[in-house]
Design a protein around this motif. Sequence first.
Motif, PDB file in Angstrom:
ATOM      1  N   SER A  29       0.859  -1.171   0.000  1.00  0.00           N
ATOM      2  CA  SER A  29       0.000   0.000   0.000  1.00  0.00           C
ATOM      3  C   SER A  29       0.898   1.224   0.000  1.00  0.00           C
ATOM      4  O   SER A  29       1.823   1.322   0.808  1.00  0.00           O
ATOM      5  CB  SER A  29      -0.888  -0.003   1.240  1.00  0.00           C
ATOM      6  OG  SER A  29      -1.630   1.195   1.306  1.00  0.00           O
ATOM      7  N   HIS A  30       0.649   2.145  -0.916  1.00  0.00           N
ATOM      8  CA  HIS A  30       1.429   3.375  -1.027  1.00  0.00           C
ATOM      9  C   HIS A  30       0.498   4.545  -0.769  1.00  0.00           C
ATOM     10  O   HIS A  30      -0.637   4.563  -1.249  1.00  0.00           O
ATOM     11  CB  HIS A  30       2.055   3.483  -2.418  1.00  0.00           C
ATOM     12  CG  HIS A  30       3.107   4.532  -2.516  1.00  0.00           C
ATOM     13  ND1 HIS A  30       2.807   5.850  -2.724  1.00  0.00           N
ATOM     14  CD2 HIS A  30       4.456   4.447  -2.417  1.00  0.00           C
ATOM     15  CE1 HIS A  30       3.932   6.547  -2.769  1.00  0.00           C
ATOM     16  NE2 HIS A  30       4.949   5.714  -2.578  1.00  0.00           N
ATOM     17  N   ASP A  31       0.961   5.521   0.021  1.00  0.00           N
ATOM     18  CA  ASP A  31       0.115   6.654   0.387  1.00  0.00           C
ATOM     19  C   ASP A  31      -0.347   7.462  -0.820  1.00  0.00           C
ATOM     20  O   ASP A  31      -1.425   8.031  -0.808  1.00  0.00           O
ATOM     21  CB  ASP A  31       0.847   7.571   1.368  1.00  0.00           C
ATOM     22  CG  ASP A  31       1.025   6.925   2.732  1.00  0.00           C
ATOM     23  OD1 ASP A  31       0.374   5.901   3.002  1.00  0.00           O
ATOM     24  OD2 ASP A  31       1.818   7.451   3.528  1.00  0.00           O
ATOM     25  N   ARG A  32       0.439   7.526  -1.875  1.00  0.00           N
ATOM     26  CA  ARG A  32       0.076   8.323  -3.040  1.00  0.00           C
ATOM     27  C   ARG A  32      -0.588   7.494  -4.143  1.00  0.00           C
ATOM     28  O   ARG A  32      -1.560   7.916  -4.749  1.00  0.00           O
ATOM     29  CB  ARG A  32       1.315   9.002  -3.620  1.00  0.00           C
ATOM     30  CG  ARG A  32       0.990   9.825  -4.871  1.00  0.00           C
ATOM     31  CD  ARG A  32       2.184  10.550  -5.408  1.00  0.00           C
ATOM     32  NE  ARG A  32       2.557  11.590  -4.454  1.00  0.00           N
ATOM     33  CZ  ARG A  32       3.772  12.113  -4.364  1.00  0.00           C
ATOM     34  NH1 ARG A  32       4.727  11.678  -5.146  1.00  0.00           N
ATOM     35  NH2 ARG A  32       4.028  13.054  -3.498  1.00  0.00           N
ATOM     36  N   TYR A  33      -0.053   6.286  -4.402  1.00  0.00           N
ATOM     37  CA  TYR A  33      -0.515   5.496  -5.544  1.00  0.00           C
ATOM     38  C   TYR A  33      -1.558   4.440  -5.200  1.00  0.00           C
ATOM     39  O   TYR A  33      -2.187   3.890  -6.081  1.00  0.00           O
ATOM     40  CB  TYR A  33       0.681   4.830  -6.231  1.00  0.00           C
ATOM     41  CG  TYR A  33       1.734   5.819  -6.663  1.00  0.00           C
ATOM     42  CD1 TYR A  33       1.453   6.798  -7.599  1.00  0.00           C
ATOM     43  CD2 TYR A  33       3.015   5.786  -6.120  1.00  0.00           C
ATOM     44  CE1 TYR A  33       2.411   7.712  -7.994  1.00  0.00           C
ATOM     45  CE2 TYR A  33       3.987   6.686  -6.505  1.00  0.00           C
ATOM     46  CZ  TYR A  33       3.670   7.649  -7.437  1.00  0.00           C
ATOM     47  OH  TYR A  33       4.614   8.547  -7.816  1.00  0.00           O
ATOM     48  N   ILE A  57       9.890   2.688  -6.799  1.00  0.00           N
ATOM     49  CA  ILE A  57       9.920   3.317  -5.490  1.00  0.00           C
ATOM     50  C   ILE A  57      11.286   3.044  -4.873  1.00  0.00           C
ATOM     51  O   ILE A  57      11.708   1.887  -4.775  1.00  0.00           O
ATOM     52  CB  ILE A  57       8.806   2.763  -4.572  1.00  0.00           C
ATOM     53  CG1 ILE A  57       7.451   2.746  -5.274  1.00  0.00           C
ATOM     54  CG2 ILE A  57       8.762   3.530  -3.262  1.00  0.00           C
ATOM     55  CD1 ILE A  57       6.897   4.091  -5.602  1.00  0.00           C
ATOM     56  N   TYR A  98      11.420   4.136   1.530  1.00  0.00           N
ATOM     57  CA  TYR A  98      10.058   3.603   1.487  1.00  0.00           C
ATOM     58  C   TYR A  98       9.164   4.211   2.574  1.00  0.00           C
ATOM     59  O   TYR A  98       8.386   3.527   3.217  1.00  0.00           O
ATOM     60  CB  TYR A  98      10.025   2.079   1.635  1.00  0.00           C
ATOM     61  CG  TYR A  98      10.994   1.330   0.747  1.00  0.00           C
ATOM     62  CD1 TYR A  98      10.892   1.448  -0.626  1.00  0.00           C
ATOM     63  CD2 TYR A  98      11.974   0.520   1.278  1.00  0.00           C
ATOM     64  CE1 TYR A  98      11.760   0.761  -1.454  1.00  0.00           C
ATOM     65  CE2 TYR A  98      12.843  -0.172   0.467  1.00  0.00           C
ATOM     66  CZ  TYR A  98      12.745  -0.040  -0.909  1.00  0.00           C
ATOM     67  OH  TYR A  98      13.584  -0.723  -1.718  1.00  0.00           O
ATOM     68  N   MET A 126       6.571   6.036   2.401  1.00  0.00           N
ATOM     69  CA  MET A 126       5.130   6.077   2.125  1.00  0.00           C
ATOM     70  C   MET A 126       4.586   4.720   1.696  1.00  0.00           C
ATOM     71  O   MET A 126       3.440   4.620   1.296  1.00  0.00           O
ATOM     72  CB  MET A 126       4.864   7.110   1.039  1.00  0.00           C
ATOM     73  CG  MET A 126       5.244   8.523   1.454  1.00  0.00           C
ATOM     74  SD  MET A 126       5.148   9.743   0.142  1.00  0.00           S
ATOM     75  CE  MET A 126       3.464   9.639  -0.360  1.00  0.00           C
ATOM     76  N   MET A 127       5.402   3.649   1.751  1.00  0.00           N
ATOM     77  CA  MET A 127       4.956   2.342   1.268  1.00  0.00           C
ATOM     78  C   MET A 127       5.038   1.307   2.390  1.00  0.00           C
ATOM     79  O   MET A 127       6.012   1.260   3.137  1.00  0.00           O
ATOM     80  CB  MET A 127       5.821   1.890   0.088  1.00  0.00           C
ATOM     81  CG  MET A 127       5.291   0.658  -0.583  1.00  0.00           C
ATOM     82  SD  MET A 127       6.006   0.333  -2.200  1.00  0.00           S
ATOM     83  CE  MET A 127       7.645  -0.182  -1.779  1.00  0.00           C
ATOM     84  N   TYR A 128       3.982   0.492   2.484  1.00  0.00           N
ATOM     85  CA  TYR A 128       3.881  -0.506   3.540  1.00  0.00           C
ATOM     86  C   TYR A 128       3.493  -1.849   2.954  1.00  0.00           C
ATOM     87  O   TYR A 128       2.689  -1.927   2.033  1.00  0.00           O
ATOM     88  CB  TYR A 128       2.819  -0.094   4.558  1.00  0.00           C
ATOM     89  CG  TYR A 128       3.071   1.276   5.109  1.00  0.00           C
ATOM     90  CD1 TYR A 128       3.934   1.469   6.158  1.00  0.00           C
ATOM     91  CD2 TYR A 128       2.443   2.393   4.548  1.00  0.00           C
ATOM     92  CE1 TYR A 128       4.186   2.746   6.659  1.00  0.00           C
ATOM     93  CE2 TYR A 128       2.696   3.661   5.036  1.00  0.00           C
ATOM     94  CZ  TYR A 128       3.559   3.831   6.097  1.00  0.00           C
ATOM     95  OH  TYR A 128       3.814   5.080   6.570  1.00  0.00           O
TER      96      TYR A 128
END
Length: 75
Positions: free
Chosen positions: A34-38, A65, A69, A71-73
């Motif tokens: 899950s990415h905050d922007r995409y 990316i 990282y 913004m990515m989880y």
Amino acid sequence: MTDSAAFRRPLPTSPFKARVEAPVRRFAVGDRVSHDRYGLGRAIGVEGDSDIAVLVDFGSRQERITQPYAMMYKL
């Protein structure tokens, strides 16, 4: 308050000044992310031995990316 109390130096061994290192995030091909922007996506490629960058397919686009990282989880 005395002048000596106002100019106390912090102790170098104080636990309140210790820097905490964030755990290293590692991604593998096929991981759901899950990415905050995409939004939601799936890792389709990993660059380098120490995960320099991850190529993620978000459905409508593919994005490269890079670390750290923020913004990515992993889901």
